[in-house]
Write an enzyme that holds these catalytic residues in place. Structure first.
Site, short mmCIF file in Angstrom:
data_model
loop_
_atom_site.label_atom_id
_atom_site.label_comp_id
_atom_site.label_asym_id
_atom_site.label_seq_id
_atom_site.Cartn_x
_atom_site.Cartn_y
_atom_site.Cartn_z
N ARG A 127 -3.93 -10.04 4.63
CA ARG A 127 -4.32 -10.04 3.21
C ARG A 127 -3.12 -9.55 2.40
NH1 ARG A 127 -6.35 -6.62 -0.60
NH2 ARG A 127 -7.95 -7.43 -1.98
N LYS A 139 0.82 -1.22 0.00
CA LYS A 139 0.00 0.00 0.00
C LYS A 139 0.85 1.26 0.00
CE LYS A 139 -4.42 -1.85 1.18
NZ LYS A 139 -5.43 -2.16 2.18
N1 HH2 Z 1 -7.55 -3.67 0.63
C1 HH2 Z 1 -7.85 -3.64 -0.69
C2 HH2 Z 1 -8.95 -4.33 -1.17
N2 HH2 Z 1 -9.72 -5.07 -0.35
N3 HH2 Z 1 -10.20 -5.88 1.81
C3 HH2 Z 1 -9.91 -5.93 3.12
N4 HH2 Z 1 -10.68 -6.67 3.96
N5 HH2 Z 1 -8.85 -5.24 3.66
C4 HH2 Z 1 -8.03 -4.47 2.88
O1 HH2 Z 1 -7.10 -3.84 3.43
C5 HH2 Z 1 -8.31 -4.40 1.48
C6 HH2 Z 1 -9.43 -5.13 0.97
C7 HH2 Z 1 -6.98 -2.87 -1.63
O2 HH2 Z 1 -5.94 -3.63 -2.13
P1 HH2 Z 1 -5.91 -4.37 -3.55
O3 HH2 Z 1 -6.98 -5.40 -3.67
O4 HH2 Z 1 -4.53 -4.89 -3.74
O5 HH2 Z 1 -6.10 -3.21 -4.59
P2 HH2 Z 1 -7.35 -2.71 -5.42
O6 HH2 Z 1 -8.42 -2.33 -4.47
O7 HH2 Z 1 -6.80 -1.54 -6.21
O8 HH2 Z 1 -7.80 -3.85 -6.29
#
Ligand code: HH2
Length: 272
Positions: free
Chosen positions: A242, A208
């Protein structure tokens, strides 16, 4: 032992791996690799929640995730669906998902709580200030940890009122969702305070932007910061991490837990 939730983003615009696994076969292959590397769960998402991201329709989200969920049947670990939409959650549960991960904590779609209650699935309730379009516009808190904790306690109550069994609820402070670097650091430093909620804690720091701001690294070069933040989350009592980089975080957690179970920190660790 702390569980790892491996991230499978089926999106063109996720912040660190957008477009890499948009093709279903590649996303399925990615999920299988993460399971082999030691993921205890896989989190499949068809909508990016990165700051400024635009919402996608339920039809588009389903078009992205359903073939992946079908392809991951039999992967050997439970699969969660990262969605805020009842229609997507319902179809995903039909396609084999066992858990709903909602970054809006059941606020975006009034039907989602009823779907989760009826299906008896596990649900992750995450804190976010604002929406992905607006959340990084100067977020302000009094005491960020107290406010996140109060929000999560309220959302647990709402979920229970909708018939979701408390035993099914997991909580997540939502690192990076409407938070400055300082807010993220304070939440991670005092993560153990969320244990008062009595529910498993999920933490998502992987790659992040607060890590990028501290290290000057781009999203695909944030492994060191990802490992550091996850190891400290383990120390504070996180139950689920995660992450994108399952193999490396798995190794780091194994070593961190071995140390905690040996030394004085082991008492706090073992006490949870
Ligand atoms: N962070 C993201 C997405 N979903 N769900 C939970 N429970 N906790 C988190 O910290 C979280 C989440 C964001 O990360 P990522 O999926 O890598 O990116 P994007 O939202 O751009 O797909």
């Amino acid at each position: 032992m702390t569980r790892l939730m491996g991230i499978v983003n089926v999106t063109p615009d996720s912040f660190s791996d957008g477009g890499l696994y948009l093709d279903a076969d590649r996303a399925i292959a990615r999920g299988r690799v993460l399971a082999e590397e030691g993921a205890d769960l896989l989190d499949v998402g068809g909508e990016s929640t990165r700051p400024g991201a635009r919402a996608v329709s339920a039809e588009e989200e389903l078009r992205r995730v359903l073939p992946v969920l079908e392809g991951l049947r039999g992967v050997g670990v439970p699969v969660s669906i990262d969605t805020s939409k009842a229609a997507v959650a319902e179809a995903a549960l039909d396609a084999g998902a066992e858990l709903v991960n909602d970054v809006t904590a059941l606020r975006a779609d009034p039907e989602l709580a009823a779907v989760c209650a009826a299906r008896g699935c596990d649900v992750v309730l995450m804190h976010m200030l604002g929406t992905p379009r607006t959340m990084q516009e100067a977020p302000v808190y009094g005491d960020v940890v107290e406010e996140v904790k109060r929000f999560l306690a309220e959302r647990i109550d709402v979920a229970k009122r909708h018939g979701i069994d408390e035993d099914r609820i997991w909580v997540d402070p939502g690192i990076g969702f409407g938070k400055t670097v300082d807010h993220n650091l304070e939440l991670l430093r005092r993560l153990a305070e969320l244990r008062d909620l009595g529910r498993p804690i999920v933490v998502g720091t992987s790659r992040k932007s607060f890590i990028g701001k501290l290290t000057g690294r781009d999203a695909d070069e944030r492994l060191g910061g990802t490992v550091a933040s996850n190891v400290l989350a383990v120390r504070a009592g996180a139950d689920v991490l995660r992450v994108h980089d399952v193999a490396q975080v798995r190794e780091a957690v194994r070593v961190a837990e071995a140390i905690l179970e040996h030394g004085s920190g082991g008492r706090e660790h073992a006490a949870r």
